[in-house]
Scaffold this active site. Sequence first.
Site, PDB file in Angstrom:
ATOM      1  CG  ASP A 183      21.272  -9.190 -57.137  1.00  0.00           C
ATOM      2  OD1 ASP A 183      21.325  -8.445 -58.134  1.00  0.00           O
ATOM      3  OD2 ASP A 183      20.898  -8.794 -56.020  1.00  0.00           O
ATOM      4  CB  SER A 184      18.799 -10.942 -61.210  1.00  0.00           C
ATOM      5  OG  SER A 184      18.217 -10.093 -60.234  1.00  0.00           O
ATOM      6  CB  ILE A 185      20.890  -5.881 -60.846  1.00  0.00           C
ATOM      7  CG1 ILE A 185      19.475  -5.812 -60.290  1.00  0.00           C
ATOM      8  CG2 ILE A 185      21.276  -4.532 -61.451  1.00  0.00           C
ATOM      9  CD1 ILE A 185      19.324  -4.891 -59.097  1.00  0.00           C
TER      10      ILE A 185
ATOM     11  N   GLY B  49      22.208  -9.220 -65.836  1.00  0.00           N
ATOM     12  CA  GLY B  49      21.489  -8.690 -66.993  1.00  0.00           C
ATOM     13  C   GLY B  49      20.194  -9.452 -67.226  1.00  0.00           C
TER      14      GLY B  49
ATOM     15  CG  HIS C  73      15.195  -8.107 -63.015  1.00  0.00           C
ATOM     16  ND1 HIS C  73      14.082  -8.817 -62.673  1.00  0.00           N
ATOM     17  CD2 HIS C  73      16.184  -8.519 -62.177  1.00  0.00           C
ATOM     18  CE1 HIS C  73      14.351  -9.634 -61.673  1.00  0.00           C
ATOM     19  NE2 HIS C  73      15.631  -9.472 -61.352  1.00  0.00           N
TER      20      HIS C  73
END
Length: 367
Positions: free
Chosen positions: A159-161, A164, A344
Amino acid sequence: MTFSGGKPKPGRGTRPAAPATVDGGSRYELRRPVPVKGVSEQFHIAGRVKDLGKTVQFSWPGVYFEGRFRGTGLGVVLDCAAADYDVQVDGVTVVTLVMPGDTTHWINGLREGEHTVRVVKRNDTPGGTSTFGGFVAASGGAVLSKPAPRDRRIEFIGDSITVGYGNVSGTRDCNPEQVKRNTNADLSHGALTARQLDADYQLNGLSGLGMVRNVAGIVPDITYRTYYDRALLNVDDDVWQNPGTWHPQIVVVNLGSNDFTDLTPGEPWTPVSLAAAYRTAYGEFLGTLRTRYGADTILVAVGFDRNAEHVRQVVEACNDGGDSGVHYWFLDQSGLDFLGCDGHTSAHDDRVIADRLATFLRSLAGW
């Protein structure tokens, strides 16, 4: 961990009225090269693209194109009003193109001789399709044969991790525009891990989506698995056609941060039913990867935050079922500052994670 869906907006970008100096001798020009047949023969690529002959189209973040040329300048042919790109010559970023539109961007004033060039898509734009038209050499130069692929290949799924998301912002407080400009997939932990291991890679990441549930329960009729098989994310029923060159030795899966965000009123889940559905879907997804890539591919399931114990149980079940090629890796949060947008991981964190993950993957693969 947000997701922006929808269809691509029409339009091909706005060209400047005349060539404009940008930086370091780089400029935009109105003229375009005559497209050549089989443009993908100009460059090496590991990411997912749809090859149209004279151009290639793509959607996933971190897709990169690597080429070689001789001369003092090079044109980069792009048609994209959604994403940002870094252009690197001889390993140095010479310009960042922000939603460049339909253009040939020229890099001029280089020393005479042979050079390498790399163009990389920085952010995730699932609602749009990007087009790359290859390279064109400046007068007196030539585009040379493409670089050879690397012997090692890693696929990162997440996902977003994994994308980046907002990692170069330096602050957690970002508006949507700042998220876009400060997401750099080329500095994500996956890209950094692959470079440490001298591996080609795919970053098949989608912000906000989960294995069975998305962040805060949004768009409940889709999940990450809806999109995994696609080359073009905004094209329903699209299926990526593997050219036969992509067979990763390692696949790293990091999905679940969004599944286990706090439940909202009206969702059909209970904590128990969500956990059970997640473990079932995760096991099935690993089975799909095993069928696709075969017994020799190492599968790594990442435990992170609230999903960690569930992922560990999935891996244990796979091992008990006879698949010893599935491994669990816990993403240790110690030393991380989470100074990326919306809390994040930051560019600093991505470097820390990459150092740890590269060590683990090296031990598994003997690299």
